[in-house]
Write an enzyme that holds these catalytic residues in place. Sequence first.
Site, PDB file in Angstrom:
ATOM      1  N   ASN A  10       0.893  -1.084  -0.045  1.00 58.70           N
ATOM      2  CA  ASN A  10       0.010  -0.015  -0.092  1.00 58.70           C
ATOM      3  C   ASN A  10       0.986   1.227   0.032  1.00 58.70           C
ATOM      4  O   ASN A  10       1.383   1.443   1.070  1.00 58.70           O
ATOM      5  CB  ASN A  10      -0.758  -0.041   1.210  1.00 58.70           C
ATOM      6  CG  ASN A  10      -1.796   1.035   1.394  1.00 58.70           C
ATOM      7  OD1 ASN A  10      -1.612   2.133   0.737  1.00 58.70           O
ATOM      8  ND2 ASN A  10      -2.614   1.140   2.162  1.00 58.70           N
ATOM      9  N   ARG A  33       0.584   4.296   0.530  1.00 58.92           N
ATOM     10  CA  ARG A  33       0.053   5.283   1.377  1.00 58.92           C
ATOM     11  C   ARG A  33       0.586   4.816   2.608  1.00 58.92           C
ATOM     12  O   ARG A  33       0.682   5.670   3.788  1.00 58.92           O
ATOM     13  CB  ARG A  33      -1.442   5.562   1.443  1.00 58.92           C
ATOM     14  CG  ARG A  33      -1.975   5.989   0.201  1.00 58.92           C
ATOM     15  CD  ARG A  33      -3.290   6.482  -0.030  1.00 58.92           C
ATOM     16  NE  ARG A  33      -3.751   7.405   1.186  1.00 58.92           N
ATOM     17  CZ  ARG A  33      -4.741   7.659   1.620  1.00 58.92           C
ATOM     18  NH1 ARG A  33      -5.741   7.005   1.121  1.00 58.92           N
ATOM     19  NH2 ARG A  33      -4.872   8.502   2.487  1.00 58.92           N
ATOM     20  N   CYS A  34       1.185   3.751   2.969  1.00 63.55           N
ATOM     21  CA  CYS A  34       1.548   3.036   4.429  1.00 63.55           C
ATOM     22  C   CYS A  34       2.931   3.208   4.344  1.00 63.55           C
ATOM     23  O   CYS A  34       3.802   2.775   3.673  1.00 63.55           O
ATOM     24  CB  CYS A  34       1.203   1.738   4.479  1.00 63.55           C
ATOM     25  SG  CYS A  34       1.748   0.905   5.589  1.00 63.55           S
ATOM     26  N   SER A  35       3.458   4.057   5.589  1.00 59.52           N
ATOM     27  CA  SER A  35       4.922   4.378   5.650  1.00 59.52           C
ATOM     28  C   SER A  35       5.656   2.984   5.758  1.00 59.52           C
ATOM     29  O   SER A  35       6.812   2.896   5.384  1.00 59.52           O
ATOM     30  CB  SER A  35       5.276   5.340   6.682  1.00 59.52           C
ATOM     31  OG  SER A  35       4.769   4.798   8.054  1.00 59.52           O
TER      32      SER A  35
END
Length: 119
Positions: A7, A9-11
């Site tokens: 994903n 958007r996931c750090s």
Amino acid sequence: MITIYHNPRCSKSRDACELLAKTYNVANEPVQIIEYLKQPLSVAQLKTLNSMLGCSVRDTLRDTEAAYEELGLSNPGLSDDQLYEAIATHPVLMQRPIVVREGRAVIGRPPERIKALFA
């Protein structure tokens, strides 16, 4: 082949991709990045992935997502099949990132856990 269920958007997911590229994948193996929110996994694919992880389906659930509460997934009476169906229908519920290599998989939280696939 290394597969990352990612994903962007996931750090943690971004960190795992970076660690893989810069540290662990020294043999420069081919890498397939699957954005599972855009390409959700089927129940059968989730079951296969879970068997490579070697954990319960509950361990692959993100219990901090709103959908977890909305769907009542904390109910201990739910079957594994019901939980797999929930993840297939709502892929945001799947832990991330998951990295697969040579028939084994790890949840990359923290991202350094992917090192186990190269030991």
